[in-house]
Write a protein that holds these residues in place. Structure first.
Motif, PDB file in Angstrom:
ATOM      1  N   THR A  77       1.225  -1.014  -0.401  1.00  0.00           N
ATOM      2  CA  THR A  77      -0.246  -0.443  -0.161  1.00  0.00           C
ATOM      3  C   THR A  77       0.724   1.400  -0.225  1.00  0.00           C
ATOM      4  OG1 THR A  77       0.127  -0.202   2.531  1.00  0.00           O
ATOM      5  CG2 THR A  77      -1.913  -1.216   0.992  1.00  0.00           C
ATOM      6  N   PRO A  78       2.036   1.562  -1.231  1.00  0.00           N
ATOM      7  CA  PRO A  78       2.762   2.263  -0.736  1.00  0.00           C
ATOM      8  C   PRO A  78       1.504   3.978  -1.145  1.00  0.00           C
ATOM      9  CG  PRO A  78       2.972   1.400  -2.966  1.00  0.00           C
ATOM     10  CD  PRO A  78       2.151   0.695  -2.705  1.00  0.00           C
ATOM     11  N   ASP A  79       2.482   4.962  -1.239  1.00  0.00           N
ATOM     12  CA  ASP A  79       2.235   6.149  -1.612  1.00  0.00           C
ATOM     13  C   ASP A  79       2.535   6.063  -3.446  1.00  0.00           C
ATOM     14  OD1 ASP A  79       1.140   6.853   0.723  1.00  0.00           O
ATOM     15  OD2 ASP A  79       3.474   7.967   1.321  1.00  0.00           O
ATOM     16  N   LEU A  80       3.117   5.529  -3.589  1.00  0.00           N
ATOM     17  CA  LEU A  80       3.676   6.263  -4.944  1.00  0.00           C
ATOM     18  C   LEU A  80       4.231   4.502  -5.794  1.00  0.00           C
ATOM     19  CD1 LEU A  80       4.623   6.643  -7.874  1.00  0.00           C
ATOM     20  CD2 LEU A  80       6.448   7.871  -7.368  1.00  0.00           C
ATOM     21  N   TYR A  81       3.599   3.553  -6.576  1.00  0.00           N
ATOM     22  CA  TYR A  81       3.682   2.274  -6.985  1.00  0.00           C
ATOM     23  C   TYR A  81       4.639   2.182  -8.223  1.00  0.00           C
ATOM     24  CZ  TYR A  81       3.353  -2.332  -8.619  1.00  0.00           C
ATOM     25  OH  TYR A  81       3.707  -3.500  -9.339  1.00  0.00           O
ATOM     26  N   ILE A  82       5.499   2.228  -8.585  1.00  0.00           N
ATOM     27  CA  ILE A  82       6.342   2.064 -10.236  1.00  0.00           C
ATOM     28  C   ILE A  82       6.458   0.582 -10.967  1.00  0.00           C
ATOM     29  CG2 ILE A  82       7.948   2.594 -11.615  1.00  0.00           C
ATOM     30  CD1 ILE A  82       8.843   5.115  -9.819  1.00  0.00           C
TER      31      ILE A  82
END
Length: 248
Positions: free
Chosen positions: A238-243
């Protein structure tokens, strides 16, 4: 466990919250079980290694003694086995892999992903006790003092399972489930060496901020460790940003 205790406090509506702790140090851990009025414990070292039959009997005994109407278990290796088997023994039902357990006007509602995570399904359970396995981070962790009372559970009984050995996955740096930024690589990278670029990207973002994961296809090919697999069959992040790089 503290997250489950936090969720249980919110659902108990003034009722009693209990916790089951098994294995070496269980009694001492009861002093850290914030939000629990009562801890059912056994310090028997035979519980240190998870064997379904042994844990199931202990949890069933605790549920019987406590008269619980709701049982929450972590969505883990333990929960995946204990939840359904406990439900079968007690003639009730279990909602697996829940992301939310909430009181809707006196009715407990269990919400879990469906269709590969593309939808959310909400259930109610007509029988008692209702049982649910719950994903990490679904509740805020409980805080405060530990259990006021401890109740001894029986020592572990016989098991048909013999554990011959175990191998612990070693990971360095920030854990993927805690990282605010996750860089995920897939089979489209073409080779295991390409994950060095994913690691370089994460390092450029900051080792205290970013972690690297992989799709199931890449893990199945042996390109990245199974401990770093992202998804329904791996770890839910559950990250703030997923690349996502080269993931179908």
């Amino acid at each position: 466990t503290l997250e489950l205790l936090g969720g249980a406090q919110g659902l108990a509506a003034g009722g009693t919250v209990s916790v089951v702790l098994l294995g070496t140090g269980a009694t001492a851990a009861a002093g850290k079980a914030a939000g629990a009025a009562k801890a059912y414990v056994s310090d028997d070292a035979n519980y240190d290694t998870f064997r379904g039959e042994q844990w199931l009997a202990a949890v069933q005994e605790a549920v019987s003694q406590s008269g619980a109407t709701l049982v929450l278990v972590a969505q883990s290796v333990v929960g995946r086995e204990v939840g359904p088997r406990l439900a079968a023994r007690l003639g009730t039902a279990v909602a697996m892999d829940c992301v939310s357990v909430a009181d809707a006007g006196g009715t407990i509602q269990f919400t879990r992903p469906a269709y590969g995570g593309n939808a959310l399904a909400t259930y109610t359970i007509a029988t008692s006790p209702a049982i649910a396995t719950v994903r990490a981070k679904s509740f805020e962790a409980a805080s405060g003092g530990g259990a006021a009372e401890t109740v001894a559970l029986p020592a572990a009984g016989a098991s048909r399972t013999t554990v011959l050995g175990s191998e612990k996955a070693q990971t360095e740096g920030l854990q993927m489930t805690d990282a605010p930024v996750v860089v995920g690589g897939g089979r489209g990278l073409g080779a295991p060496e390409a994950f060095q670029q994913m690691e370089a990207l994460a390092a450029a973002i900051g080792k205290d901020k970013a972690a690297v994961g992989a799709s199931r296809a890449a893990v199945d090919l042996g390109w990245y460790p199974p401990s770093q697999q992202i998804g329904l069959t791996g770890k839910v992040v559950t990250p703030d940003l997923y690349i996502a790089v080269a993931i179908s």
